[in-house]
Design a protein around this motif. Structure first.
Motif, PDB file in Angstrom:
ATOM      1  N   GLU A  68       0.824  -1.201   0.000  1.00  0.00           N
ATOM      2  CA  GLU A  68       0.000   0.000   0.000  1.00  0.00           C
ATOM      3  C   GLU A  68       0.864   1.259   0.000  1.00  0.00           C
ATOM      4  N   LEU A  69       1.932   1.254   0.785  1.00  0.00           N
ATOM      5  CA  LEU A  69       2.813   2.420   0.840  1.00  0.00           C
ATOM      6  C   LEU A  69       3.502   2.656  -0.500  1.00  0.00           C
ATOM      7  N   LEU A  70       4.001   1.578  -1.117  1.00  0.00           N
ATOM      8  CA  LEU A  70       4.651   1.722  -2.427  1.00  0.00           C
ATOM      9  C   LEU A  70       3.649   2.115  -3.503  1.00  0.00           C
ATOM     10  N   LEU A  71       2.427   1.615  -3.395  1.00  0.00           N
ATOM     11  CA  LEU A  71       1.401   1.953  -4.388  1.00  0.00           C
ATOM     12  C   LEU A  71       1.064   3.441  -4.349  1.00  0.00           C
ATOM     13  N   LYS A  72       1.007   4.041  -3.159  1.00  0.00           N
ATOM     14  CA  LYS A  72       0.741   5.474  -3.044  1.00  0.00           C
ATOM     15  C   LYS A  72       1.875   6.285  -3.679  1.00  0.00           C
ATOM     16  N   GLN A  73       3.128   5.884  -3.421  1.00  0.00           N
ATOM     17  CA  GLN A  73       4.252   6.600  -4.021  1.00  0.00           C
ATOM     18  C   GLN A  73       4.243   6.461  -5.540  1.00  0.00           C
ATOM     19  N   TYR A  74       3.920   5.278  -6.027  1.00  0.00           N
ATOM     20  CA  TYR A  74       3.926   5.037  -7.477  1.00  0.00           C
ATOM     21  C   TYR A  74       2.837   5.856  -8.173  1.00  0.00           C
ATOM     22  N   ARG A  75       1.641   5.893  -7.578  1.00  0.00           N
ATOM     23  CA  ARG A  75       0.575   6.670  -8.201  1.00  0.00           C
ATOM     24  C   ARG A  75       0.913   8.149  -8.208  1.00  0.00           C
ATOM     25  N   ARG A  76       1.541   8.643  -7.135  1.00  0.00           N
ATOM     26  CA  ARG A  76       1.938  10.041  -7.083  1.00  0.00           C
ATOM     27  C   ARG A  76       2.959  10.353  -8.172  1.00  0.00           C
TER      28      ARG A  76
END
Length: 458
Positions: A68-76
């Motif tokens: 979830e943490l990596l997914l937020k960074q990737y979408r940003r």
């Protein structure tokens, strides 16, 4: 108003829901196992029972939170790239296929955010790689900083297809037209049929120029129309030169009739347009990577490009300089700065592009040696490291081929596929071929390292 972009991002809640559904689907697909046990205590002592449960989970709860943490960074990161038009080509090729962007992750910072040990973090990354959440991983430096390529299906929605329009009743014999008017992703996102970085920027309609605040143009208030002062005499119109000649000749000199001014050559106009594209491209890339959270006004955009034109490109004063190659170096230096800020998050940040209070203190000002001008040494070190890495790869390949040639000569076991150059040359010929190629690539440094490794071949 322009049409919406065909590449649609899921909302953040939709991305997290997609990740939750993927983890739940993996859990449902886990095969069940049966465990036999015998009760040894209590009133049911001696009773045997069978327990049916699922096997080992592919994604544990801690790994799910890391995803979830990596997914937020990737979408940003993807949202930041979509905000800059000339970066579209980095996401989609000319054929409409995705090219994954990467995110730079600091291992120590990720461990602190998740309160993990190093071993636990590595196990989480391995699980995410096994299930396809992370497509590719590349380490940098001392295994602390690494790049991750994440599956874009978790954040991107496929472009919606419009239904075919109904044909009118009185048009039975007319040919059928194409049903969908939606342009392909490659046609919209690709820039002039090339990948990033672009060399030419598309022209905007006049009705959209005022809407975006003319951000794609460089102000001409402080820039002379003539790039070099010494060309002033050559750029004067023919009538002015003849008038000066007549004035110097005295009364007997006849004043020539005025003639229309000669237009600028097309090559000069194209050259200035290319230089303008370099500045716009550099500022757009710097704005996306170094100032992702800052919103610049139209006037600030102009001041930033003016600072880059004067401090980075020096008004393109050298007519014989290779600015195309220099522009590639500028883009690479911006990437190095972005990686430096990410590696030292919370400690360093980029100042404003122009000088706010004291002249020469802007980040892109030429007088600021601790600003963007100082990153030239970073670029040199990066190119040197890349060259050394290329030499090491070439030396390793040459040594492996010599070892393979030695095995062929001795009749030992070899792989099924052997390169043709190894089969068609002797050991001595192969040695001299590789040494000549390495000498051209890396000089004595490469050949000395090659001879030292070849001496250990038995």
């Amino acid at each position: 108003m322009s049409s919406p972009h065909p590449l649609q991002l899921r909302p953040l809640g939709g991305c997290l829901l997609r990740w939750h559904q993927a983890v739940d689907a993996l859990w449902q697909q886990t095969p069940t196992i049966q465990v036999e046990r015998t009760i040894t205590r209590g009133v049911r002592a001696g009773v045997q029972e069978t327990i049916v449960r699922r096997g080992r989970r592919l994604v544990v709860d801690g790994c799910k939170a890391t995803g979830e943490l990596l997914l937020k960074q990737y979408r940003r990161a993807v949202e930041r790239m979509l905000a800059v038009p000339f970066l579209f080509g980095q996401l989609v090729t000319d054929t409409g296929e995705y090219t994954l962007p990467s995110i730079l992750v600091d291992a120590r910072q990720l461990m602190l955010q998740r309160s993990l040990t190093e071993r636990t973090m590595r196990n989480h990354l391995r699980q995410l790689l096994d299930i396809g959440f992370i497509v590719r991983k590349k380490w940098h430096g001392r295994k602390r900083s690494f790049e991750l390529w994440i599956n874009p299906d978790f954040i991107c929605q496929p472009p919606a297809q419009q239904p075919a329009p109904e044909a009118p009743k009185n048009a039975e014999n007319e040919p059928v037209q194409a049903a969908s008017s939606i342009p392909t992703i490659g046609a919209v996102l690709s820039t002039n049929g090339t990948k990033f970085p672009v060399t030419k920027l598309p022209e905007l309609p006049k009705d959209l120029t005022s809407e975006i605040g003319q951000r794609g143009q460089i102000p001409s208030g402080g820039i002379s129309e003539r790039p070099f002062p010494e060309t002033e005499g050559r750029n004067r119109p023919e009538s002015a030169r003849q008038a000066s000649t007549g004035a110097a000749g005295g009364r007997g000199a006849a004043v020539a009739a005025p003639q229309p001014a000669v237009d600028k050559p097309a090559a000069d106009v194209e050259k200035r347009a290319q230089q303008q594209a370099y500045v716009v491209s550099a500022w757009g890339y710097a704005k996306a990577l170094l100032y992702p959270e800052h919103r610049f006004s139209a006037e600030q955009e102009q001041r930033a490009m003016q600072a880059i034109l004067a401090g980075v490109y020096r008004h393109f004063a050298d007519a014989h300089f290779d600015y195309a190659r220099y522009h590639q170096g500028v883009l690479r230096r911006i990437e190095l700065v972005e990686k430096h800020f990410t590696r030292h998050a919370g400690r360093y940040y980029a100042p404003m592009p122009w000088a706010e209070m004291i002249r020469g203190r802007g980040y892109f000002d030429w007088e600021n040696e601790k600003g963007f001008r100082g990153t030239m040494a970073w670029l040199v070190a990066d190119q040197r490291a890349e060259h050394v890495s290329r030499v090491n790869r070439a030396v390793g390949k040459a040594v492996s081929e010599l070892k393979l040639r030695r095995k062929l000569d001795r009749g030992q076991k070899t792989p099924l596929r052997i390169p043709k150059q190894v089969q068609g040359a002797s050991y001595a010929q192969l040695y001299h071929q590789h040494k000549a190629a390495l000498d051209q690539l890396g000089g004595t440094l490469a050949t000395d390292k090659f001879d030292k490794l070849v001496a250990g071949i038995r």
